[in-house]
Design a protein around this motif. Structure first.
Motif, PDB file in Angstrom:
ATOM      1  N   ILE A 197       0.853  -1.201   0.000  1.00 27.25           N
ATOM      2  CA  ILE A 197       0.000   0.000   0.000  1.00 27.25           C
ATOM      3  C   ILE A 197       0.881   1.241   0.000  1.00 27.25           C
ATOM      4  O   ILE A 197       0.643   2.205  -0.739  1.00 27.25           O
ATOM      5  N   VAL A 198       1.903   1.199   0.829  1.00 24.02           N
ATOM      6  CA  VAL A 198       2.861   2.312   0.892  1.00 24.02           C
ATOM      7  C   VAL A 198       3.509   2.522  -0.475  1.00 24.02           C
ATOM      8  O   VAL A 198       3.681   3.656  -0.932  1.00 24.02           O
ATOM      9  N   GLN A 199       3.861   1.422  -1.130  1.00 24.85           N
ATOM     10  CA  GLN A 199       4.497   1.491  -2.446  1.00 24.85           C
ATOM     11  C   GLN A 199       3.591   2.177  -3.460  1.00 24.85           C
ATOM     12  O   GLN A 199       4.037   3.025  -4.252  1.00 24.85           O
ATOM     13  N   LYS A 200       2.321   1.820  -3.464  1.00 23.56           N
ATOM     14  CA  LYS A 200       1.374   2.377  -4.429  1.00 23.56           C
ATOM     15  C   LYS A 200       1.035   3.841  -4.140  1.00 23.56           C
ATOM     16  O   LYS A 200       0.790   4.620  -5.058  1.00 23.56           O
TER      17      LYS A 200
ATOM     18  N   SER B  69       2.823   6.226  -2.150  1.00 28.71           N
ATOM     19  CA  SER B  69       3.873   7.221  -1.889  1.00 28.71           C
ATOM     20  C   SER B  69       4.392   7.857  -3.174  1.00 28.71           C
ATOM     21  O   SER B  69       4.551   7.192  -4.194  1.00 28.71           O
ATOM     22  N   ALA B  70       4.701   9.138  -3.082  1.00 27.32           N
ATOM     23  CA  ALA B  70       5.269   9.850  -4.220  1.00 27.32           C
ATOM     24  C   ALA B  70       6.760   9.599  -4.346  1.00 27.32           C
ATOM     25  O   ALA B  70       7.319   9.666  -5.443  1.00 27.32           O
ATOM     26  N   ASN B  71       7.414   9.279  -3.226  1.00 27.94           N
ATOM     27  CA  ASN B  71       8.856   9.013  -3.222  1.00 27.94           C
ATOM     28  C   ASN B  71       9.209   8.237  -1.954  1.00 27.94           C
ATOM     29  O   ASN B  71       8.355   8.025  -1.085  1.00 27.94           O
ATOM     30  N   SER B  72      10.450   7.824  -1.850  1.00 30.40           N
ATOM     31  CA  SER B  72      10.859   7.009  -0.698  1.00 30.40           C
ATOM     32  C   SER B  72      10.834   7.796   0.607  1.00 30.40           C
ATOM     33  O   SER B  72      10.621   7.220   1.679  1.00 30.40           O
ATOM     34  N   GLU B  73      11.041   9.126   0.529  1.00 27.84           N
ATOM     35  CA  GLU B  73      11.010   9.949   1.743  1.00 27.84           C
ATOM     36  C   GLU B  73       9.625   9.967   2.383  1.00 27.84           C
ATOM     37  O   GLU B  73       9.495  10.076   3.605  1.00 27.84           O
ATOM     38  N   GLU B  74       8.593   9.858   1.547  1.00 24.38           N
ATOM     39  CA  GLU B  74       7.222   9.871   2.061  1.00 24.38           C
ATOM     40  C   GLU B  74       6.794   8.538   2.665  1.00 24.38           C
ATOM     41  O   GLU B  74       5.813   8.479   3.410  1.00 24.38           O
ATOM     42  N   MET B  75       7.489   7.486   2.331  1.00 19.19           N
ATOM     43  CA  MET B  75       7.017   6.143   2.685  1.00 19.19           C
ATOM     44  C   MET B  75       6.755   5.944   4.181  1.00 19.19           C
ATOM     45  O   MET B  75       5.696   5.417   4.557  1.00 19.19           O
ATOM     46  N   PRO B  76       7.656   6.338   5.085  1.00 18.55           N
ATOM     47  CA  PRO B  76       7.363   6.157   6.519  1.00 18.55           C
ATOM     48  C   PRO B  76       6.142   6.958   6.975  1.00 18.55           C
ATOM     49  O   PRO B  76       5.423   6.528   7.883  1.00 18.55           O
ATOM     50  N   ILE B  77       5.884   8.094   6.325  1.00 18.26           N
ATOM     51  CA  ILE B  77       4.725   8.929   6.703  1.00 18.26           C
ATOM     52  C   ILE B  77       3.435   8.281   6.215  1.00 18.26           C
ATOM     53  O   ILE B  77       2.439   8.208   6.947  1.00 18.26           O
ATOM     54  N   VAL B  78       3.450   7.790   4.961  1.00 18.76           N
ATOM     55  CA  VAL B  78       2.276   7.083   4.441  1.00 18.76           C
ATOM     56  C   VAL B  78       2.000   5.852   5.296  1.00 18.76           C
ATOM     57  O   VAL B  78       0.836   5.547   5.619  1.00 18.76           O
ATOM     58  N   ALA B  79       3.053   5.152   5.693  1.00 16.42           N
ATOM     59  CA  ALA B  79       2.892   3.977   6.558  1.00 16.42           C
ATOM     60  C   ALA B  79       2.232   4.369   7.875  1.00 16.42           C
ATOM     61  O   ALA B  79       1.391   3.632   8.403  1.00 16.42           O
ATOM     62  N   SER B  80       2.597   5.523   8.400  1.00 17.52           N
ATOM     63  CA  SER B  80       1.991   5.972   9.670  1.00 17.52           C
ATOM     64  C   SER B  80       0.499   6.206   9.516  1.00 17.52           C
ATOM     65  O   SER B  80      -0.278   5.923  10.436  1.00 17.52           O
ATOM     66  N   VAL B  81       0.079   6.704   8.352  1.00 15.96           N
ATOM     67  CA  VAL B  81      -1.354   6.917   8.101  1.00 15.96           C
ATOM     68  C   VAL B  81      -2.081   5.576   8.095  1.00 15.96           C
ATOM     69  O   VAL B  81      -3.175   5.438   8.665  1.00 15.96           O
ATOM     70  N   VAL B  82      -1.478   4.571   7.465  1.00 18.66           N
ATOM     71  CA  VAL B  82      -2.080   3.231   7.429  1.00 18.66           C
ATOM     72  C   VAL B  82      -2.269   2.713   8.851  1.00 18.66           C
ATOM     73  O   VAL B  82      -3.358   2.258   9.231  1.00 18.66           O
ATOM     74  N   TYR B  83      -1.229   2.781   9.657  1.00 18.79           N
ATOM     75  CA  TYR B  83      -1.309   2.282  11.037  1.00 18.79           C
ATOM     76  C   TYR B  83      -2.289   3.104  11.874  1.00 18.79           C
ATOM     77  O   TYR B  83      -3.037   2.534  12.694  1.00 18.79           O
ATOM     78  N   ASN B  84      -2.301   4.415  11.693  1.00 23.95           N
ATOM     79  CA  ASN B  84      -3.213   5.267  12.472  1.00 23.95           C
ATOM     80  C   ASN B  84      -4.665   4.940  12.158  1.00 23.95           C
ATOM     81  O   ASN B  84      -5.522   4.921  13.057  1.00 23.95           O
ATOM     82  N   ARG B  85      -4.969   4.685  10.894  1.00 24.05           N
ATOM     83  CA  ARG B  85      -6.342   4.335  10.516  1.00 24.05           C
ATOM     84  C   ARG B  85      -6.719   2.941  11.030  1.00 24.05           C
ATOM     85  O   ARG B  85      -7.830   2.734  11.509  1.00 24.05           O
ATOM     86  N   LEU B  86      -5.798   2.000  10.922  1.00 23.38           N
ATOM     87  CA  LEU B  86      -6.070   0.653  11.430  1.00 23.38           C
ATOM     88  C   LEU B  86      -6.329   0.688  12.940  1.00 23.38           C
ATOM     89  O   LEU B  86      -7.198  -0.033  13.452  1.00 23.38           O
ATOM     90  N   LYS B  87      -5.592   1.525  13.632  1.00 26.65           N
ATOM     91  CA  LYS B  87      -5.691   1.603  15.088  1.00 26.65           C
ATOM     92  C   LYS B  87      -7.069   2.050  15.553  1.00 26.65           C
ATOM     93  O   LYS B  87      -7.573   1.586  16.582  1.00 26.65           O
ATOM     94  N   ILE B  88      -7.710   2.945  14.805  1.00 25.43           N
ATOM     95  CA  ILE B  88      -9.031   3.449  15.204  1.00 25.43           C
ATOM     96  C   ILE B  88     -10.152   2.781  14.393  1.00 25.43           C
ATOM     97  O   ILE B  88     -11.285   3.266  14.376  1.00 25.43           O
ATOM     98  N   ASP B  89      -9.833   1.684  13.714  1.00 23.39           N
ATOM     99  CA  ASP B  89     -10.803   0.922  12.930  1.00 23.39           C
ATOM    100  C   ASP B  89     -11.454   1.775  11.844  1.00 23.39           C
ATOM    101  O   ASP B  89     -12.652   1.689  11.590  1.00 23.39           O
ATOM    102  N   MET B  90     -10.636   2.592  11.209  1.00 27.05           N
ATOM    103  CA  MET B  90     -11.093   3.466  10.125  1.00 27.05           C
ATOM    104  C   MET B  90     -10.703   2.843   8.790  1.00 27.05           C
ATOM    105  O   MET B  90      -9.584   2.350   8.632  1.00 27.05           O
ATOM    106  N   ALA B  91     -11.606   2.813   7.846  1.00 25.44           N
ATOM    107  CA  ALA B  91     -11.305   2.249   6.525  1.00 25.44           C
ATOM    108  C   ALA B  91     -10.124   2.985   5.904  1.00 25.44           C
ATOM    109  O   ALA B  91     -10.019   4.206   6.010  1.00 25.44           O
TER     110      ALA B  91
END
Length: 320
Positions: A200-203, A205-227
């Motif tokens: 998901i991060v791969q698809k 992210s605009a670049n490798s620098e963004e990847m950890p931030i995009v990953a954080s969004v995935v985890y933050n949404r999963l944590k609160i049971d948000m689609a």
């Protein structure tokens, strides 16, 4: 005085014969051999076996070439890069001992999906797609992302089973090394989760620098049971390069539709780079829940839905 005359005649005869032999040999070794293919597949075995194999393949050689080849060295075996065209006999025999193995280059780019990748290999190297796919399912632990993106060098003429086993085996070794580096273990069930998040991060992210931030969004949404509600998850399989439209979001009934389903997709969306995997394992620490690609091609992140809407509207205004 007869003996010296006889000796002279004898020496002259031997010299003439020797000269004739040299001329004949020089002519023989410089005779051209036409090669109609840029590679030759040679069996492992003796020099005689190599010459016989080439003769049976239509190359015009003789028993003399066995002795010539023996003076040059041991012939190699496998698929050798010889080169198409006219080449003289001695150079041809020399190439049998010095030619490098013929290779073909296979490149898997990060974010590409298995079906598209295998279709490209099948088309490019005249292989059978169904066999490639079957062997992938047989050898890989993962339905997607079982081959790590990279440029691979494989022997020309390699068949479906060997090419897939090679790519998967090499990828497994890299996965195991990476997992043990970051997690101290390689648990395939656990690794599947990281590969899925990384895809998901791969698809997205605009670049490798963004990847950890995009990953954080995935985890933050999963944590609160948000689609997750991410377009990239709908670019799975054959839809790798298909634009995600509102109609597609409404009609796709698969588990990859993260607008219709909460949680992660059933398995990775695509192949994943090491940067994406490391981002999935070690995401940035943020409160972000939203991101929007801006006019510069990178993303604006926020934890506010109101600000997210403002970011969307700003991009819409810039496009009009």
């Amino acid at each position: 005085m007869k003996i010296p005359k006889l000796l002279f005649r004898l020496c002259t005869t031997v010299e003439n014969l020797f000269t004739t032999a040299l001329v004949s040999m020089a002519f023989y070794i410089t005779t051209p051999i036409g090669i109609t293919t840029d590679t030759l597949k040679l069996p492992k075995g003796s020099i005689t076996n190599t010459i016989n194999h080439l003769q049976n393949s239509g190359v015009k050689l003789s028993k003399i070439d066995i002795y010539l080849l023996a003076t040059l060295g041991q012939p190699k075996h496998g698929e050798l890069d010889i080169g198409i065209g006219i080449i003289n006999r001695i150079d041809f025999l020399d190439k049998l001992t010095t030619a490098s193995e013929a290779i073909q280059i296979i490149t898997l780019i990060p974010g590409e999906t298995r079906p598209i990748f295998l279709e490209d290999i099948a088309k490019r190297y005249k292989l059978d797609y169904k066999r490639l796919d079957s062997y992938y399912n047989q050898f890989s632990n993962y339905k997607e992302a079982g081959i790590i993106p990279d440029t691979y060098h494989v022997p020309k003429g390699i068949k479906e089973e060997k090419i897939i086993s090679f790519l998967v085996e090499l990828s497994e070794k890299k996965y195991e090394k990476l997992a043990k580096k970051h997690l101290k273990r390689y648990d395939k069930k656990e690794w599947l989760k990281y590969l899925t998040i990384a895809s998901i991060v791969q698809k997205e992210s605009a670049n490798s620098e963004e990847m950890p931030i995009v990953a954080s969004v995935v985890y933050n949404r999963l944590k609160i049971d948000m689609a997750l509600q991410m377009d990239g998850t709908l670019n799975y399989g054959k839809y790798s390069h298909t634009k995600v439209t509102p109609k597609r979001i409404k009609t796709d009934k698969s588990g990859f539709n993260t607008y219709a389903n909460k949680g992660l997709p059933p398995y990775p969306v695509c192949s994943v780079s090491i940067d994406a995997i490391e981002a999935a394992i070690k995401p940035a620490t943020t409160k972000y829940l939203y991101f929007m690609r801006n006019e510069d091609g990178v993303h604006d992140f926020t934890d506010s839905y109101k600000e997210h809407l403002n970011n969307i509207n700003r991009v819409k205004r810039a496009r009009n």
